[in-house]
Design a protein around this motif. Structure first.
Motif, PDB file in Angstrom:
ATOM      1  N   MET A  89     -15.833  31.556   4.828  1.00 26.27           N
ATOM      2  CA  MET A  89     -16.915  30.384   4.469  1.00 26.27           C
ATOM      3  C   MET A  89     -18.130  30.812   3.810  1.00 26.27           C
ATOM      4  SD  MET A  89     -16.549  28.968   8.474  1.00 26.27           S
ATOM      5  CE  MET A  89     -17.807  27.640   8.231  1.00 26.27           C
ATOM      6  N   GLY A  90     -18.411  32.157   3.870  1.00 25.22           N
ATOM      7  CA  GLY A  90     -19.393  32.707   3.095  1.00 25.22           C
ATOM      8  C   GLY A  90     -19.368  33.220   1.650  1.00 25.22           C
ATOM      9  N   PRO A  93     -18.461  31.789  -1.672  1.00 26.54           N
ATOM     10  CA  PRO A  93     -18.411  30.352  -2.621  1.00 26.54           C
ATOM     11  C   PRO A  93     -17.325  29.934  -3.500  1.00 26.54           C
ATOM     12  CG  PRO A  93     -20.783  31.205  -2.661  1.00 26.54           C
ATOM     13  CD  PRO A  93     -19.991  32.148  -2.114  1.00 26.54           C
ATOM     14  N   ARG A 118     -14.301  28.831  -1.052  1.00 27.71           N
ATOM     15  CA  ARG A 118     -14.668  27.661  -0.300  1.00 27.71           C
ATOM     16  C   ARG A 118     -13.570  26.479  -0.695  1.00 27.71           C
ATOM     17  NH1 ARG A 118     -21.244  27.721  -0.061  1.00 27.71           N
ATOM     18  NH2 ARG A 118     -21.523  29.314   1.590  1.00 27.71           N
ATOM     19  N   ALA A 172     -24.525  31.625   5.353  1.00 28.71           N
ATOM     20  CA  ALA A 172     -23.639  30.833   4.242  1.00 28.71           C
ATOM     21  C   ALA A 172     -22.627  30.045   4.767  1.00 28.71           C
ATOM     22  CB  ALA A 172     -23.259  32.392   3.296  1.00 28.71           C
ATOM     23  N   ALA A 173     -22.058  30.846   6.064  1.00 26.99           N
ATOM     24  CA  ALA A 173     -21.024  30.087   6.771  1.00 26.99           C
ATOM     25  C   ALA A 173     -21.473  28.597   7.124  1.00 26.99           C
ATOM     26  CB  ALA A 173     -20.295  30.871   7.788  1.00 26.99           C
ATOM     27  N   HIS A 215     -23.475  26.812   6.276  1.00 15.76           N
ATOM     28  CA  HIS A 215     -23.850  25.837   4.850  1.00 15.76           C
ATOM     29  C   HIS A 215     -22.591  25.751   4.207  1.00 15.76           C
ATOM     30  CE1 HIS A 215     -27.943  27.088   6.422  1.00 15.76           C
ATOM     31  NE2 HIS A 215     -28.395  25.776   5.692  1.00 15.76           N
ATOM     32  N   SER A 216     -21.675  26.032   4.393  1.00 18.56           N
ATOM     33  CA  SER A 216     -20.428  25.943   3.644  1.00 18.56           C
ATOM     34  C   SER A 216     -19.914  24.527   3.609  1.00 18.56           C
ATOM     35  CB  SER A 216     -19.054  26.724   4.234  1.00 18.56           C
ATOM     36  OG  SER A 216     -18.717  26.135   5.302  1.00 18.56           O
ATOM     37  N   HIS A 264     -17.900  22.915   5.710  1.00 21.23           N
ATOM     38  CA  HIS A 264     -16.522  22.708   6.198  1.00 21.23           C
ATOM     39  C   HIS A 264     -16.494  22.151   7.604  1.00 21.23           C
ATOM     40  CE1 HIS A 264     -15.442  25.801   3.287  1.00 21.23           C
ATOM     41  NE2 HIS A 264     -14.449  25.146   3.221  1.00 21.23           N
ATOM     42  N   THR A 272     -23.042  19.277   8.750  1.00 14.97           N
ATOM     43  CA  THR A 272     -21.697  19.082   8.763  1.00 14.97           C
ATOM     44  C   THR A 272     -21.075  18.704   9.927  1.00 14.97           C
ATOM     45  OG1 THR A 272     -21.772  21.488   7.546  1.00 14.97           O
ATOM     46  CG2 THR A 272     -19.751  21.027   8.903  1.00 14.97           C
TER      47      THR A 272
END
Length: 449
Positions: free
Chosen positions: A206-207, A209, A212, A302-303, A305-306, A308, A368
């Motif tokens: 997920m981190g 880009p 993703r 980062a995960a 803010h992915s 998903h 999310t």
């Protein structure tokens, strides 16, 4: 899925070539096992499997990545690990689909990533048979194997770049994107589901880009997120332990048994006196592709803010599993049961519960859709409680594979496991297929006995 039959076996023509599978023993599901999705030299990057013309046989499970002996039988019961064997040619996956998929149908895809602390496990272990998920959810399921231990996670400049296990999973995602429609799956509806190291790996993906867009939803079960990621410093220290154990032998050419022995000795040194260092020796390393830009100081930003949609949760007594399978901790528990019990609860909170809650909160704050759970069921005659991996028999629903699991001691399969298992699978499958509703996926859920 356009299926021909040859001697009673299903044959699917994929973009790389035709493959022959088999009908699952329980009926209603076709399966294609041990499909090679990539090739890799030892410590090399995975490269796509070249195309072929003849029908390739996919009726037998693929081998596990070479690994040391597992202690998980003491929790999960016996498996078929010995039958599968081990081989460095382990970049394999298995696909299961409903036998009656129409040629124009595109079903949601569930990609399963197994756990095992990044050092044990395999895609075709009997525990992880996805046939019930396929039948009950009308999905296409893909189980993926990847390199483990020193083969997948050694970071040693000039020998191995590190994070090869993540590179393998990325290669599998690309394979799914290109091939899964041939089996009736929708490459634009892929959900990653993983437990333990599998969940940790999903958080890593997920981190990244660039990866993703290749998946669309995630289910994170009992990821050890509190252990974070390795650093260049910790990876160099472990690489030094491996070099010391090899005593001058080249890790790129030494026999696999010698390499695994070096892995074992490195893990022992990394764990320290009494084995109290719980952080894994072989693990993803922050800042190394595909985790470029990811910081070990706060690895899951980062995960979060992915974007998903996510189901994430833990079990009530995660750390009990590790106390049970670690001889030094078992001995300590016999002498100081209260103190070890307190330590187990603290470890569960620090390594599993709190980091999962934090990731869920951050992801929800970023907009999310997030659902959370805590699995609290425990078996009446087991002292393991709701331990790490306890939800897996309920998710996969394979009576033969799980009924001898010590963590289920005293439970009735028909009265305990089946009813709760149906509910758990329905929740997961409604999420995978996009059929979930607010009533079915609450923001917090507890599965209890």
């Amino acid at each position: 899925m356009s299926v021909a039959t040859e001697a009673g076996a299903p044959v699917v023509v994929t973009p790389s070539g035709p493959v022959r599978g088999r009908v699952h023993a329980d009926g209603g599901v076709v399966e294609f096992l041990g499909l090679r999705y990539a090739q890799a030299e030892r410590f090399g990057a995975p490269v796509p499997e070249p195309a072929w013309d003849d029908v390739r046989d996919a009726r037998n499970p693929g081998p596990q990545c070479p690994q040391l002996a597992s202690r998980m039988d003491a929790i999960a019961g016996p498996s078929n690990a010995d039958e599968l064997g081990q081989d460095e040619d382990c970049l394999r996956l298995s696909v299961r689909a409903p036998a009656d998929v129409r040629p124009d149908e595109r079903l949601p895809v569930l990609m399963w990533i197994h756990g095992g602390a990044y050092v044990i496990g395999g895609v075709d272990l009997s525990w992880y048979d996805t046939a019930r998920l396929v039948r009950e959810g009308r999905v296409v399921a893909v189980g993926v194997g990847y390199r483990l231990g020193v083969l997948g996670w050694l970071r040693s400049p000039g020998v191995s770049p590190g994070n090869l296990g993540l590179a393998d999973l990325a290669a599998a995602l690309h394979w799914i994107h290109r091939h899964i429609a041939a089996f009736g799956g929708d490459p634009d509806a892929v959900t990653l589901v993983g437990e333990s190291a599998g969940a940790h790996a999903i958080a890593c993906l997920m981190g990244a880009p660039d990866l993703r867009p290749l998946f669309h939803r995630v289910v994170l079960q009992s990821g050890q997120l509190g252990l974070g990621l390795g650093t260049e410093r910790s990876a160099a220290r472990v690489a030094g332990y491996v070099d010391d154990a090899l005593d001058g032998a080249d890790p790129r050419t030494v026999g696999v048994d010698a390499l695994l022995e070096a892995q074992r000795r490195a893990m022992v040194r990394h764990a320290g006196p009494g084995g109290i260092n719980s952080s894994p020796a072989f693990t993803p390393v922050a800042g190394i592709a595909p985790l470029v830009g990811v910081s070990a100081a706060d690895p899951w930003v980062a995960a979060a803010h992915s974007g998903h949609p996510m189901i994430i949760g833990t079990t009530l007594d995660e750390a009990n599993t590790f106390v049970h399978i670690a001889p030094p901790l078992r001995r300590l528990r016999r002498r100081f049961p209260t103190a070890v019990g307190v330590g187990s609860r603290l470890a569960t909170h620090r390594v599993f519960t709190w980091p999962a809650q934090r990731l869920a909160t951050r992801a929800a704050a970023a907009g999310t859709t997030v659902s959370t759970y805590r699995f609290t069921w425990s078996a009446p005659d087991s002292d393991l409680g709701a331990c790490h991996a306890i939800e897996l028999p309920f998710l996969f629903g394979g009576r033969e594979a799980w009924q001898e699991a010590p963590m289920l001691a005293g439970a009735s399969w028909d009265d305990d496991v089946e009813p709760l298992g149906r509910s758990l699978r329905r929740w997961w499958l409604d999420f995978v297929t996009g059929r979930e509703s607010a009533a079915q996926t609450p923001s917090s859920a507890s599965a209890s006995r």
